[in-house]
Design an enzyme around this catalytic site. Sequence first.
Site: not given
Ligand code: ZN
Length: 224
Positions: A104, A125, A130, A132, A139, A188, A191
Amino acid sequence: MDPQLQAAAAGGPAAGAPFRTLPVQHSLDDPASPWVVVNKRRPITPAQFVPGDLVRPAVPLAVSGEAALLNRTTAAAAERLFAAASAAGAPMALASGYRSYATQTATYNSYAATRGTESADTASARPGYSEHQTGWAFDIADAGGACSFEPCFADQPAAVWVREHAHEFGFVVRYPWMLHETTGYFYEPWHLRYVGVEAATDMRARGIATLEEYFGTGVAPGYL
Ligand SMILES: [Zn+2]
């Protein structure tokens, strides 16, 4: 009785009160919790958190390396989700799963170096912010790759299907249309975030689209 539950029992929350209607079962702060709320006002703590149970789900993959990993609970739910989507004629692939703090950092810095901080904050981010990184989010892409990470993905069969069925498998579309002032992110449709079947189904039944509203953590339109 919890005042919030009392309000819910009386027909809804008091104005401004958190609309929390399930008993609190999981931490909203611990990144290992399925209910953790991470956004531009709620960084991951500790910042360099790494899930202890990362695994590669048995789903079609459009990525390799760490991005193909999810935490164990999310991976198991993703396997059920992807299988059901495929059976329904909306096959999809995992486009991006776990993202480490180091990755990230590199991604964000690369955007910031070429476009400046303001633009980087829209595209990526900041490190430690994030979803994630928690292993609870990923995603999706259309199995054929149509419109990956593009606005037109919203009209692809996979996106249409997950909007209607993700909750049955414990997922929410984390950044819904026109709720960026609450979530900090524009729409999004790719996501997904695991919160468990009970919470995801309850959110849908009550028409609450964001974790910020559902868990009452406050809006997060941008970084402080
Ligand atoms: Zn995402």
